[in-house]
Scaffold this motif. Structure first.
Motif, PDB file in Angstrom:
ATOM      1  N   GLY A 288      -1.853 116.930 104.113  1.00  0.00           N
ATOM      2  CA  GLY A 288      -0.496 117.445 104.009  1.00  0.00           C
ATOM      3  C   GLY A 288      -0.464 118.959 103.988  1.00  0.00           C
ATOM      4  N   GLN A 289      -1.428 119.560 103.276  1.00  0.00           N
ATOM      5  CA  GLN A 289      -1.519 121.022 103.242  1.00  0.00           C
ATOM      6  C   GLN A 289      -1.741 121.582 104.635  1.00  0.00           C
ATOM      7  N   VAL A 290      -2.591 120.928 105.421  1.00  0.00           N
ATOM      8  CA  VAL A 290      -2.874 121.369 106.788  1.00  0.00           C
ATOM      9  C   VAL A 290      -1.600 121.336 107.622  1.00  0.00           C
ATOM     10  N   ILE A 291      -0.870 120.204 107.574  1.00  0.00           N
ATOM     11  CA  ILE A 291       0.347 120.074 108.385  1.00  0.00           C
ATOM     12  C   ILE A 291       1.390 121.096 107.947  1.00  0.00           C
ATOM     13  N   MET A 292       1.555 121.264 106.635  1.00  0.00           N
ATOM     14  CA  MET A 292       2.526 122.231 106.135  1.00  0.00           C
ATOM     15  C   MET A 292       2.169 123.650 106.563  1.00  0.00           C
ATOM     16  N   ASN A 293       0.867 124.025 106.514  1.00  0.00           N
ATOM     17  CA  ASN A 293       0.463 125.374 106.899  1.00  0.00           C
ATOM     18  C   ASN A 293       0.717 125.622 108.375  1.00  0.00           C
ATOM     19  N   VAL A 294       0.425 124.604 109.221  1.00  0.00           N
ATOM     20  CA  VAL A 294       0.654 124.772 110.655  1.00  0.00           C
ATOM     21  C   VAL A 294       2.145 124.937 110.929  1.00  0.00           C
ATOM     22  N   VAL A 295       2.981 124.096 110.286  1.00  0.00           N
ATOM     23  CA  VAL A 295       4.429 124.189 110.489  1.00  0.00           C
ATOM     24  C   VAL A 295       4.957 125.529 109.984  1.00  0.00           C
ATOM     25  N   ASN A 296       4.562 125.935 108.775  1.00  0.00           N
ATOM     26  CA  ASN A 296       5.024 127.215 108.226  1.00  0.00           C
ATOM     27  C   ASN A 296       4.554 128.392 109.077  1.00  0.00           C
ATOM     28  N   ASN A 297       3.310 128.291 109.618  1.00  0.00           N
ATOM     29  CA  ASN A 297       2.800 129.352 110.485  1.00  0.00           C
ATOM     30  C   ASN A 297       3.673 129.481 111.732  1.00  0.00           C
ATOM     31  N   ALA A 298       4.099 128.335 112.292  1.00  0.00           N
ATOM     32  CA  ALA A 298       4.978 128.366 113.466  1.00  0.00           C
ATOM     33  C   ALA A 298       6.341 128.949 113.102  1.00  0.00           C
ATOM     34  N   VAL A 299       6.880 128.561 111.943  1.00  0.00           N
ATOM     35  CA  VAL A 299       8.192 129.073 111.537  1.00  0.00           C
ATOM     36  C   VAL A 299       8.155 130.594 111.374  1.00  0.00           C
ATOM     37  N   VAL A 300       7.028 131.127 110.808  1.00  0.00           N
ATOM     38  CA  VAL A 300       6.928 132.561 110.542  1.00  0.00           C
ATOM     39  C   VAL A 300       6.645 133.351 111.812  1.00  0.00           C
ATOM     40  N   HIS A 301       5.778 132.829 112.696  1.00  0.00           N
ATOM     41  CA  HIS A 301       5.260 133.632 113.815  1.00  0.00           C
ATOM     42  C   HIS A 301       5.807 133.235 115.180  1.00  0.00           C
ATOM     43  N   ALA A 302       6.182 131.972 115.377  1.00  0.00           N
ATOM     44  CA  ALA A 302       6.396 131.505 116.744  1.00  0.00           C
ATOM     45  C   ALA A 302       7.788 131.808 117.289  1.00  0.00           C
ATOM     46  N   PHE A 303       8.779 131.795 116.431  1.00  0.00           N
ATOM     47  CA  PHE A 303      10.155 131.805 116.939  1.00  0.00           C
ATOM     48  C   PHE A 303      10.793 133.170 116.724  1.00  0.00           C
ATOM     49  N   GLY A 304      11.215 133.735 117.819  1.00  0.00           N
ATOM     50  CA  GLY A 304      11.915 135.009 117.753  1.00  0.00           C
ATOM     51  C   GLY A 304      13.281 134.900 118.395  1.00  0.00           C
TER      52      GLY A 304
ATOM     53  N   GLN B 168      14.062 132.305 120.639  1.00  0.00           N
ATOM     54  CA  GLN B 168      14.270 130.979 121.204  1.00  0.00           C
ATOM     55  C   GLN B 168      15.635 130.436 120.783  1.00  0.00           C
ATOM     56  N   ALA B 169      16.360 129.877 121.748  1.00  0.00           N
ATOM     57  CA  ALA B 169      17.698 129.341 121.472  1.00  0.00           C
ATOM     58  C   ALA B 169      17.622 128.065 120.640  1.00  0.00           C
ATOM     59  N   GLN B 170      16.667 127.205 120.933  1.00  0.00           N
ATOM     60  CA  GLN B 170      16.534 125.927 120.230  1.00  0.00           C
ATOM     61  C   GLN B 170      15.074 125.746 119.797  1.00  0.00           C
ATOM     62  N   PRO B 171      14.658 126.440 118.763  1.00  0.00           N
ATOM     63  CA  PRO B 171      13.260 126.298 118.315  1.00  0.00           C
ATOM     64  C   PRO B 171      12.988 124.892 117.798  1.00  0.00           C
ATOM     65  N   SER B 172      11.806 124.387 118.127  1.00  0.00           N
ATOM     66  CA  SER B 172      11.461 123.030 117.703  1.00  0.00           C
ATOM     67  C   SER B 172       9.963 122.907 117.530  1.00  0.00           C
ATOM     68  N   ILE B 173       9.603 121.949 116.671  1.00  0.00           N
ATOM     69  CA  ILE B 173       8.200 121.591 116.438  1.00  0.00           C
ATOM     70  C   ILE B 173       8.120 120.075 116.528  1.00  0.00           C
ATOM     71  N   ALA B 174       7.148 119.591 117.309  1.00  0.00           N
ATOM     72  CA  ALA B 174       6.986 118.152 117.494  1.00  0.00           C
ATOM     73  C   ALA B 174       5.587 117.747 117.070  1.00  0.00           C
ATOM     74  N   ALA B 175       5.504 116.633 116.319  1.00  0.00           N
ATOM     75  CA  ALA B 175       4.216 116.087 115.885  1.00  0.00           C
ATOM     76  C   ALA B 175       4.012 114.740 116.570  1.00  0.00           C
ATOM     77  N   SER B 176       2.833 114.537 117.135  1.00  0.00           N
ATOM     78  CA  SER B 176       2.508 113.263 117.786  1.00  0.00           C
ATOM     79  C   SER B 176       1.083 112.900 117.425  1.00  0.00           C
ATOM     80  N   GLY B 177       0.833 111.609 117.286  1.00  0.00           N
ATOM     81  CA  GLY B 177      -0.503 111.175 116.897  1.00  0.00           C
ATOM     82  C   GLY B 177      -0.923 109.915 117.609  1.00  0.00           C
ATOM     83  N   GLN B 178      -2.217 109.796 117.844  1.00  0.00           N
ATOM     84  CA  GLN B 178      -2.775 108.591 118.423  1.00  0.00           C
ATOM     85  C   GLN B 178      -4.171 108.391 117.867  1.00  0.00           C
ATOM     86  N   VAL B 179      -4.615 107.125 117.909  1.00  0.00           N
ATOM     87  CA  VAL B 179      -5.913 106.759 117.335  1.00  0.00           C
ATOM     88  C   VAL B 179      -6.803 106.211 118.432  1.00  0.00           C
ATOM     89  N   SER B 180      -8.057 106.677 118.464  1.00  0.00           N
ATOM     90  CA  SER B 180      -9.018 106.179 119.438  1.00  0.00           C
ATOM     91  C   SER B 180     -10.413 106.305 118.836  1.00  0.00           C
TER      92      SER B 180
END
Length: 583
Positions: free
Chosen positions: A465-481, A483-495
């Protein structure tokens, strides 16, 4: 009767004459047999000798032995009648014509003067070879007394080449001996001085007049009797090994006194060269002094390095503690931000519940007054309806608050300790969505997830959870300047027992020169503007160490960034102490 004695005397004389002639004939036959035997022996000797033998008459070959056929590579018939010049190159090594030189040598040989010289010949194949030639007059043939001579040829090509090579080798050795950059001395096995080179004189100062004998050399080079005896003992033992065992003279370091009186440190070594011993004297005085200075410097450097090492170890330990404190502060700051967000979210449902409760209290007081004055059916019906509506509103708001508190409690517990347990991935993502919703709403960022249901991990939900939160917070702080519709998408698969979780944003992307440093501690492009430089470092540390996985970033400037986590469904069986929660 007088003739009888005469007849008898005549008969006796005839008999004696016959006996004498018979004896002489027998003697001549024995002499002829002896001569024939000698001739056969001489022929066998000539036929079997390794030297070529030519019988010459009038400058031409009239007979030869098999060795001549082998030497020239020609049959007997081809050699008969040949002139020596026809078996030679046009010019001899000295430059003279073979024809003229051969005739001159033949003339001198026929004059009774034996000749011996080296001559360049040609084989039938055209190959040149050198032969040592001996010419000597031979017997005369017939009554005409035709002069003849014998030529004996010995192939000395290989011997001459070996001699020339030896001469060249000796010249090279002499040149090398003289021009060697170190002092060299040549002595006999008995220790007698043969020669020394120029470097000997330049370095040691002694010349032939100073040390005509080895005895004087020993006395001048090693004036101290005790030290001289010790060096002589070492020398004699070493010479014995060189002479009797064929071993080289191992280098020995000695203190040698030069003609000027200066004592130099020399490495003496040598080897057996032919029947002589070549001894080298390498001056290592400066090298020895440099080594001593280097040893002193090394000792000083070791002491200084030891001191600097202790200082660096102390500084590094302090830095590690500081870094741990910063990482702990970063985690607590994240948790504090989460608390603030959840508190803000709880404010609405709890506030609504308080308002409803206050309304119900007012209605209860009004209902009590109506009971005292006389309760009517309409008042009772209205009161029940209002109470029911208020309870429904309060229940919905309190349920929402309970849901937020439950999610926050689980997230807080998981992130405050690294406890391993079995958990459902979708449940963790849902709890994190609730916890992150205030932050995402304030930033105007939409968060969506497409995670397969029933994905169970035996791992550490808090660090994940800490990892996911840090990645999301890092995107919120650094990624969006802009952008009209900023978004973050999480997807997962198992193999293959491995969960691949991708977190993708449509932000500004990461410049290529920043990508290799994203996971470095304290690297941030927003220092003092909300960035600490530890968020992604914590992500890398938790994923690669505790969770046993890997993390990779793909980014294109202007298009966005994807952080891909590959985590095993079953974490490595390593001990995770509680103190690791603050690492």
């Amino acid at each position: 009767m007088s003739w009888v004695p005469f007849v008898a005397s005549a008969c006796l004389g005839a008999g004696l004459a016959s006996l004498w002639h018979l004896h002489r004939a027998r003697q001549q036959r024995r002499q002829a047999q002896s001569v024939n035997q000698q001739m056969r022996e001489y022929r066998a000797m000539v036929e079997n000798t390794n030297d070529a033998v030519l019988l010459m008459e009038a400058g031409r070959i009239v007979e030869c032995n098999p060795a001549a056929e082998r030497m020239f590579g020609m049959p007997h018939t081809a050699l008969i009648g040949a002139h020596p010049a026809s078996l030679s190159p046009q010019l001899q090594p000295g430059g003279g014509r073979s024809q003229d030189l051969a005739n001159a040598n033949i003339e001198r040989a026929l004059g009774g003067e034996p000749q011996r010289f080296l001559w360049e010949h040609l084989r039938c194949s055209g190959e040149a070879f050198t032969a040592e030639v001996a010419l000597a007059p031979a017997f005369q043939r017939g009554e005409v007394q035709v002069p003849r001579f014998v030529a004996v040829l010995r192939d000395v090509t290989q011997a001459r080449r070996a001699a020339e090579a030896l001469q060249v080798s000796e010249q090279q050795f002499r040149r090398l001996f003289e021009l060697a950059p170190v002092p060299l001395a040549l002595t006999t096995q008995q220790g007698q001085l043969i020669d020394f080179n120029r470097q000997w004189i330049q370095v040691l100062g002694y010349d032939r007049n100073d040390v005509p004998t080895m005895s004087q050399w020993w006395q001048k080079a090693y004036p101290d009797p005790n030290y001289r005896q010790a060096v002589q003992d070492i020398w004699n033992k070493a010479i014995g090994r060189v002479v009797h065992e064929g071993r080289e003279l191992q280098q020995t370091q000695v203190q040698l006194t030069c003609k000027s009186g200066e004592v130099r440190t020399m490495r003496v070594g040598g080897a057996l060269v032919g029947d002589a011993i070549l001894t080298s004297y390498i001056d290592v005085t400066e090298l020895r002094q440099a080594q001593q200075a280097l040893q002193t410097l090394n000792a000083e450097l070791e002491q200084r390095v030891s001191e600097r090492t202790r200082e660096l170890e102390s500084a590094i330990d302090h830095l590690h503690r500081t870094q741990d404190e910063l990482v702990r502060s970063e985690k607590l700051a994240g948790l504090g931000s989460l608390v603030a967000g959840v508190a803000h979210e709880l404010n609405t449902p709890i506030g609504n519940a308080v308002i409803v409760a206050s309304t119900l209290a007012d209605q209860q007081r009004r209902f009590a007054d109506e009971v005292e004055t006389g309760l009517r059916r309409a008042s009772l019906t209205r009161f029940v309806s209002e109470v029911q509506e208020g309870v429904d509103v309060m229940e919905r708001n309190l349920r929402r608050a309970a849901e937020l508190i439950s999610g926050f409690k689980q997230v807080a517990v998981d992130q405050s300790s690294h406890q391993r347990r079995r958990f459902d991935l979708k449940e963790i993502v849902h709890e994190l969505t609730l916890a992150l919703s205030p932050t995402l709403r304030r930033a105007g960022v939409a968060f969506t997830h497409d995670v397969l249901p029933d994905v169970t991990l035996d791992s550490y939900p808090g660090p994940l959870g800490q990892v996911i939160m840090n990645v999301v917070n890092n995107a919120v702080v650094h990624a969006f300047g802009q952008q009209a519709q900023p978004s973050i998408a999480a997807s997962g698969q198992v193999s293959g027992g491995v969960l691949t979780l991708a977190l993708t944003d449509n932000g500004c992307g990461i410049p290529p020169d920043h990508l290799p440093r994203v996971f470095d501690p304290f690297f941030t492009t927003r220092l003092g503007k909300g960035g600490s430089g530890l968020g992604m470092h914590i992500v890398y540390s938790l994923v690669t160490e505790l969770l046993g996985g890997s993390v990779h970033i793909d980014s294109t400037v202007g298009l966005g960034t994807t952080v891909t986590l590959r985590i095993p469904l079953q974490a490595p069986s390593t001990e995770a102490p509680e103190s690791a929660a603050h690492a």
